[in-house]
Write a protein that holds these residues in place. Sequence first.
Motif, PDB file in Angstrom:
ATOM      1  N   THR A 265      -7.137   7.920   2.082  1.00  0.00           N
ATOM      2  CA  THR A 265      -6.094   6.900   1.922  1.00  0.00           C
ATOM      3  C   THR A 265      -6.561   5.537   2.433  1.00  0.00           C
ATOM      4  O   THR A 265      -7.003   4.706   1.652  1.00  0.00           O
ATOM      5  N   SER A 266      -6.485   5.311   3.754  1.00  0.00           N
ATOM      6  CA  SER A 266      -6.870   3.982   4.246  1.00  0.00           C
ATOM      7  C   SER A 266      -8.357   3.728   4.034  1.00  0.00           C
ATOM      8  O   SER A 266      -8.774   2.581   3.811  1.00  0.00           O
TER       9      SER A 266
ATOM     10  N   SER B  91      -7.039  12.787   5.677  1.00  0.00           N
ATOM     11  CA  SER B  91      -6.145  11.837   5.020  1.00  0.00           C
ATOM     12  C   SER B  91      -6.705  10.412   5.101  1.00  0.00           C
ATOM     13  O   SER B  91      -6.666   9.655   4.129  1.00  0.00           O
TER      14      SER B  91
ATOM     15  N   GLU C  80       0.832  -1.202   0.000  1.00  0.00           N
ATOM     16  CA  GLU C  80       0.000   0.000   0.000  1.00  0.00           C
ATOM     17  C   GLU C  80       0.872   1.260   0.000  1.00  0.00           C
ATOM     18  O   GLU C  80       0.564   2.242  -0.671  1.00  0.00           O
ATOM     19  N   GLN C  81       1.967   1.203   0.757  1.00  0.00           N
ATOM     20  CA  GLN C  81       2.850   2.374   0.788  1.00  0.00           C
ATOM     21  C   GLN C  81       3.467   2.632  -0.584  1.00  0.00           C
ATOM     22  O   GLN C  81       3.582   3.776  -1.009  1.00  0.00           O
TER      23      GLN C  81
ATOM     24  N   SER D 109       2.147   1.826  -3.375  1.00  0.00           N
ATOM     25  CA  SER D 109       1.056   2.328  -4.212  1.00  0.00           C
ATOM     26  C   SER D 109       0.818   3.823  -3.950  1.00  0.00           C
ATOM     27  O   SER D 109       0.554   4.594  -4.866  1.00  0.00           O
ATOM     28  N   MET D 110       0.935   4.222  -2.685  1.00  0.00           N
ATOM     29  CA  MET D 110       0.691   5.628  -2.345  1.00  0.00           C
ATOM     30  C   MET D 110       1.786   6.538  -2.894  1.00  0.00           C
ATOM     31  O   MET D 110       1.538   7.667  -3.275  1.00  0.00           O
TER      32      MET D 110
ATOM     33  N   TYR E 120       1.762   6.396   6.035  1.00  0.00           N
ATOM     34  CA  TYR E 120       2.096   7.374   4.991  1.00  0.00           C
ATOM     35  C   TYR E 120       1.446   8.733   5.300  1.00  0.00           C
ATOM     36  O   TYR E 120       2.094   9.775   5.255  1.00  0.00           O
TER      37      TYR E 120
ATOM     38  N   ASN F  87       1.050   7.993  -6.088  1.00  0.00           N
ATOM     39  CA  ASN F  87      -0.147   8.828  -6.193  1.00  0.00           C
ATOM     40  C   ASN F  87       0.085  10.178  -5.512  1.00  0.00           C
ATOM     41  O   ASN F  87      -0.144  10.320  -4.314  1.00  0.00           O
TER      42      ASN F  87
ATOM     43  N   LEU G  27      -2.553  12.049  -3.097  1.00  0.00           N
ATOM     44  CA  LEU G  27      -2.679  11.724  -1.677  1.00  0.00           C
ATOM     45  C   LEU G  27      -1.652  12.506  -0.869  1.00  0.00           C
ATOM     46  O   LEU G  27      -1.927  12.975   0.237  1.00  0.00           O
TER      47      LEU G  27
ATOM     48  N   ALA H  49      -1.253   2.782   4.615  1.00  0.00           N
ATOM     49  CA  ALA H  49      -1.800   4.086   4.213  1.00  0.00           C
ATOM     50  C   ALA H  49      -1.747   5.073   5.370  1.00  0.00           C
ATOM     51  O   ALA H  49      -1.403   6.252   5.197  1.00  0.00           O
TER      52      ALA H  49
END
Lengths: 241, 265
Positions: B80-81, B76, B25-26, B28-29, B118, B32, B35, B115
């Motif tokens: 995010t999450s 956030s 997930e990190q 992936s973030m 992050y 982006n 975010l 997420a």
Amino acid sequence: MSATLPPAASIFATLPKGVLQIVFFTVLGGVVAGQDHRQFAFVGGLVLALTTTNTVNVINVPFGDKYFSTFWRIRHGDVPVAVVLYARAVPYLAVGFGLFLAEAAIAAAVLGMTDVALRLLPWLPVFALMACGYALLGIAAATATIAKRADVLAPNILGYLTMLCAGAFLPPGRVGWIDAIGSVLPVRHGLAAVRAGLDGRPWLTEAVLELVICLASAALGLLAVAVQTRRAARHGHDDFA
Amino acid sequence: MTGPPLLGDRLRGAAWTFLTAARTEQRSMRGNPLLLVNAGFLPVVLLVIAVEAQRPPADRAAQIVTSVMLTALWGSTVWTSGGVLRRERTYGTLARCVCGVESPTVVLFGKSLGATLYGVGTILVATVATVLALRLPVALAHPFWLAVGLLVVVVSATTLGALLSCLFLLTRNGLLWSGALMYPVFVLGGLLIPQDVLPVWLRWVPQLLSLRWINEFLSDAAGPGPSATPLAVAVALTVAYGVVATRTYRWSIDKARQRGSLDHA
């Protein structure tokens, strides 16, 4: 993308958000700067809801062509690309402004500020001008950055800059660099005109400055469309990818 | 010889899945930037306008900073999450995730943690930079308890994000509702707008949000001294969010399997 969402879902999600945004900034004004700041923050909250929540949907126009790969059809049509783009932006602006009127009425009733809201009615054309300027700069920013995977960034950054620099919550004259950025963005001068009008001070100069920034935003948008159209033709791709 | 895996092996497998999900997930973030912008800009904007509208005294500054950080964390978390399962569905990986060997709940919480870390990291960096730039006199009277509070923030936001993620799974308009859910908590969450400013009939709402209790704990830890009650309530609410999220996730997956609609609401 919200371009593909049902209109009812968009309206029912946007309306409460706009109302609560106005309520948040107004109440926050009273909490951090005393009750005298509430009216200042209320007027600012109205403009933030109009622009950063309602009008921002206008960026769906360039986004839509990117995600559905339909730009080539517009580029090969008889009507100039910019005309099609801006004509399609009008319904977003109209719906956004209609929602704004409902949000303002509800928020004013909730906050007990109906008298201020009624005094703002003659200034609705200036609110409309601010929405137009914001929409035009939003389209320009989204179109200019659409090939850099920054298309969703530009409108978000514009929203945050407006929140910070438009004089919506923070009165002008507190932080120099914020004033400098705000003075070249839409909203700040229009908001200053509305505040001056409410106080019975001269407002025309600020309103004219807002109009100038609105026209400059339109020119930037035309330039961005021309550059992207030419780029698409030269590189052989038509989806702004 | 074959047989059911030993408990130790199962726990190791779950831990590996959890950490891998968090790392995924990190990664992936990081791809982006939106975010990053949302988590980085919101605390800066809120802090500048709240502080420069009227400079707070030293004892109030830490309270404002804490409230701004937790308000930004809510914003956030929603994006995010809270969007973990929505993104799984968008990328077409939700069905594969829930049909895997390891528990999909472990994957969900792992991704939510990734997420959240992050978001918390970005918010911390943005807030510290703004505090220094504004030269705010923020005192850190009890750093150990502040660290404890930060740990609870991460765990609580992780479970809260997982819960939101499950709720967004029930609608195909999750993206739209993500935006709509921010301001209700900004207004009613008891963070920047204190609970006692709300109408009497709405004052119970902030009590349901763990971030409001963490706000109280952190504000006390930065000033007069921490109190155990808000921390205990925050932990209890966090456990409740975790239980509800787990059950909602299982329920919504079962429903989606029955209808054959895992990849579309």
